[in-house]
Design an enzyme around this catalytic site. Structure first.
Site, PDB file in Angstrom:
ATOM      1  N   ALA A  47       0.926  -0.964  -0.041  1.00 23.47           N
ATOM      2  CA  ALA A  47      -0.072  -0.018  -0.008  1.00 23.47           C
ATOM      3  C   ALA A  47       0.832   1.321  -0.059  1.00 23.47           C
ATOM      4  CB  ALA A  47      -0.771   0.019   1.133  1.00 23.47           C
ATOM      5  N   GLU A  98       2.845  -5.180   7.738  1.00 27.73           N
ATOM      6  CA  GLU A  98       1.885  -4.261   8.392  1.00 27.73           C
ATOM      7  C   GLU A  98       2.162  -4.282  10.015  1.00 27.73           C
ATOM      8  OE1 GLU A  98       1.178  -6.500   6.292  1.00 27.73           O
ATOM      9  OE2 GLU A  98       0.146  -5.673   4.451  1.00 27.73           O
TER      10      GLU A  98
END
Ligand code: NAI
Length: 695
Positions: A61, A125
């Site tokens: 991302a 993450e």
């Protein structure tokens, strides 16, 4: 365009192209969705390959979007993955170099995955206080198994593609000399007509007795992550891949992701991520400022710091000449470095060839003429202005024009040092932290006359040495040590008022610090602070200190190096044991100065230590010693063990709210040594405006 589209025979190839790592920002997502749709609509296309241009398949991302509406704008990463997964023509992810986060989640949504060897695969993450929020926690266990997926997701650590042999992650790993696109297109052609299309979501996670394994994981992760919530949330969502249906697992993952993204811990980690990148930008030194070439380094002084600094250069492939005044000191310094590398080799972290290579880059001399051609020289001699003066005068006399003259001083005036030379523009402070070959922080001290290209070169060098370079102006202690002085003072006052070292250390360690002030003192050597205080007693008698630290040093307890400090130590063991002698000394000292000891809460301990950092940080910011609050945070995160999930002292103060910090300070100002709590004017002003340091 941030994704390219071309057709190779009957295979459409979509190449994500968003340098440097093909982050899946809105434009890239939009282009990728358009590519898949175009391929779907073209009858001549029988299969689709998705790959990445340049140095990555995809790094995931685009975290710049996290705080912007773009993150929520369609097509989201979820939608892109859904479009890939629901394609009626097979979609093949052709993976190379880097496939992480959202990039891996996209690949898991494809029907097939092929890869080049050596590609780094990760769901990192958790390092931003999050969990994979686009299906990663549900799909990865379905292809690599529960245990491997859980380890990857909880740790965030990259795993090379070869390690997935025997799992269903890759349908094929090509030979290292293969052409990825040609091989991927050949693979896609081969599977073009296979129906039904394989989908990761249709697989099951088989793990006999999964409940026992999950419970064990919960317990271990809870014990290791303390106050940091993301790792445990990762365990719970991965658990859902076994205990729930796919769709329910995805919903649960979404819910937990949206919860984590709002936590102060994740906000802090994201702040730290950007703060690190920002630290290398200096407003008046443009990014294209030419830098000087550093091909040869010299270090003056082969002691504790000189040796560690030399290793940094050598590790980056830059040859180093060490200069000492006596052969004995030189031999000792070089032998220590050698031993350090030998230990690394023994642990299997350095091959014998690399060992020889590194040791081969180090030489020594007693003669200044031998270092004259070095591109940079770092001085790490005794912390004494007279010694520094003599060294810098000799450097000025011999060094070639354009050489950078750096000082590792931790407290002395870099401007004064620069003025010992006829070339103050070439002088800069490079304040490494101990152990210099381990600690990430490099405070770059900008003198009044340091030239812009010297600054740009030193910043670029810090990256080459794998350090986080943070620029500081000239003042006593620079950013880090000037602030830690206030923290140490409070730690001392807490002892006088009722605490024992163990209670203080435990309270701040629970808050998340790597080490409390007293364990830290024992590690660094309590005599260093003693030496500095003795100077202050003469130069600044108005500054008050607790006498406990002096009494400790008078007992000969300098720390681990004397096997006795605030704590007792056993030979060859770094474990700290509470010391009756020290605790008796502290209690007696309170009585001697007429202080009635009281019970002090952990909350008070943490507030007094952390807010004392914040208040001094505010002064440093106001004086322009630090360019930004986030630079102060970086200093504390990379050099002082401040918990990264709290974002650094200044960011932490923002999350508490400056008005609340000031209120607590007012309370402490009514106690003993109240004058230590005079609030920094900048903080008062920002609080009145309802602002924070970072906003
Ligand atoms: P150290 O005492 O371990 O090493 C100093 C070395 O310099 C000795 O080997 C000595 O023989 C040599 N030396 C002294 N005068 C010299 C001269 N005129 N020419 C050549 N060599 C000479 O000291 P340490 O701890 O390595 O500190 C060095 C510098 O680094 C100091 O300025 C100190 O403030 C700074 N520093 C120290 C840190 C620490 O934790 N020890 C952390 C950050 C900075």
């Amino acid at each position: 365009m941030s994704a390219e589209y071309l057709v190779n025979g009957s295979v459409a190839v979509i190449t994500l192209n968003n340098p440097p790592v093909n982050g899946l920002g809105l434009e890239t997502r939009t282009a990728a969705v358009a590519g898949i749709r175009r391929a779907q609509a073209d009858d001549a296309v029988k299969a689709i390959v998705i790959t990445g241009a340049g140095k990555a398949f995809s790094g995931g991302a685009d975290i710049k979007e996290f705080n912007s509406p773009k993150a929520l704008t369609e097509p989201s990463l979820h939608s892109l993955i859904q479009v890939a997964e629901s394609s009626t023509k097979p979609v093949v992810a052709a993976i190379h170099t880097v496939c992480m986060g959202g990039g891996l989640e996209l690949a898991l949504g494809c029907n097939y995955r092929v890869a080049m060897p050596g590609a780094q695969i990760a769901l990192p993450e958790v390092k931003l206080g999050l969990l994979p929020g686009a299906g990663g926690t549900q799909r990865l266990p379905r292809v690599v198994g529960l245990e491997m997926a859980l380890n990857m997701i909880v740790s965030g650590t990259p795993v090379p593609s070869e390690k997935f042999a025997g799992t269903a992650l890759f349908d094929e790993v090509f030979a290292s000399d293969a052409n990825l696109i040609d091989s991927a297109v050949a693979f896609a052609s081969k599977v073009a007509d296979v129906r039904p299309l394989p989908r990761v979501r249709d697989r099951k996670v088989n793990y006999p007795n999964h409940e026992a394994f999950l419970q064990f994981s919960r317990n271990t992760v809870k014990a290791m992550s303390g106050a940091f919530p993301a790792p445990l949330e990762c365990v719970e969502t991965v658990a859902a891949s076994v205990t729930r249906k796919f769709e329910d697992g995805i919903k649960f993952e979404r819910e937990r992701f949206l919860h984590l993204i709002q936590t102060p811990e994740s906000k802090s980690l994201r702040h730290a991520f950007f703060a690190e990148r920002l630290a290398s930008k200096i407003p008046d030194v443009p990014a294209d400022t030419p830098t000087r070439e550093i091909k040869q380094a010299a270090i003056i002084g082969a002691g504790t710091m000189g040796g560690g600094i030399a290793m940094n250069f050598v590790n980056a492939g830059i040859p180093v000449i060490l200069l000492e005044t006596k052969q004995e000191a030189l031999d000792k310094g070089i032998a220590t470095i050698r031993k350090n590398y030998e230990n690394t080799m023994k642990k299997g972290k350095l091959t014998p060839e690399k060992f020889e290579q590194r040791v081969g880059l180090i030489s020594g001399t007693l003669n200044y003429a031998d270092i004259a051609q070095a591109d940079i020289v770092v001085e790490a001699v005794f912390e004494d202005m007279g010694v520094k003066e003599s060294v810098f005068k000799q450097l000025d006399a011999v060094m070639k024009p354009g050489a950078i003259l750096a000082s590792n001083t931790s407290t002395l005036d870099v401007n004064k040092i620069a003025d010992f030379t006829g070339r103050p523009q070439d002088v800069v402070g490079t304040h490494f932290f101990s152990p210099a070959n381990v600690m990430k922080l490099l405070e770059i001290v900008r003198g009044a006359k340091t030239s812009k290209d010297v600054l740009a070169t030193t910043l670029a060098l810090s990256k080459k040495l794998r350090k986080t370079g943070v620029v500081s102006g000239v003042c006593d202690g620079f950013i880090g040590n000037r602030m830690i002085e206030q923290y140490s003072r409070q730690a001392g006052f807490l002892l006088e008022e009722g605490c024992l070292p163990e209670q203080v250390d435990k309270a701040v360690e629970k808050f998340g610090f790597a080490m409390g002030p007293f364990r830290m003192g024992d590690l660094a050597g309590n005599d260093i602070g003693w030496y500095i205080r003795k100077r202050r007693y003469v130069e600044s008698p108005e500054i008050t200190y607790s006498k406990t630290a002096d009494l400790l040093c008078e007992m000969g307890r300098y720390g681990q190096k004397t096997s006795a400090g605030w704590y007792d130590y056993k030979a060859g063991d770094r474990k700290a044991y509470a010391s009756k002698d020290v605790n008796d000394m502290i209690v007696k000292h309170s009585a001697d100065i007429g202080v009635e000891r009281r019970k002090i809460s952990d909350e008070e301990i943490v507030e007094r230590l952390v807010y004392s950092l914040v208040n001094e940080g505010a002064r440093i910011l106001e004086e322009g010693i630090a360019m930004r609050a986030s630079d102060i945070d970086m200093v504390y995160l990379t050099g002082y063990g401040f918990p990264v999930f709290r974002g650094g002292p200044m960011f932490y103060a923002d999350t508490v709210g400056l008005a609340n910090v000031l209120m607590a300070m007012e309370k402490y100002a009514k106690g003993r040594h109240g004058n230590a709590w005079t609030p920094a004017p900048l903080m008062v002003r920002l609080a009145a405006e309802g602002k924070g340091f970072n906003s």
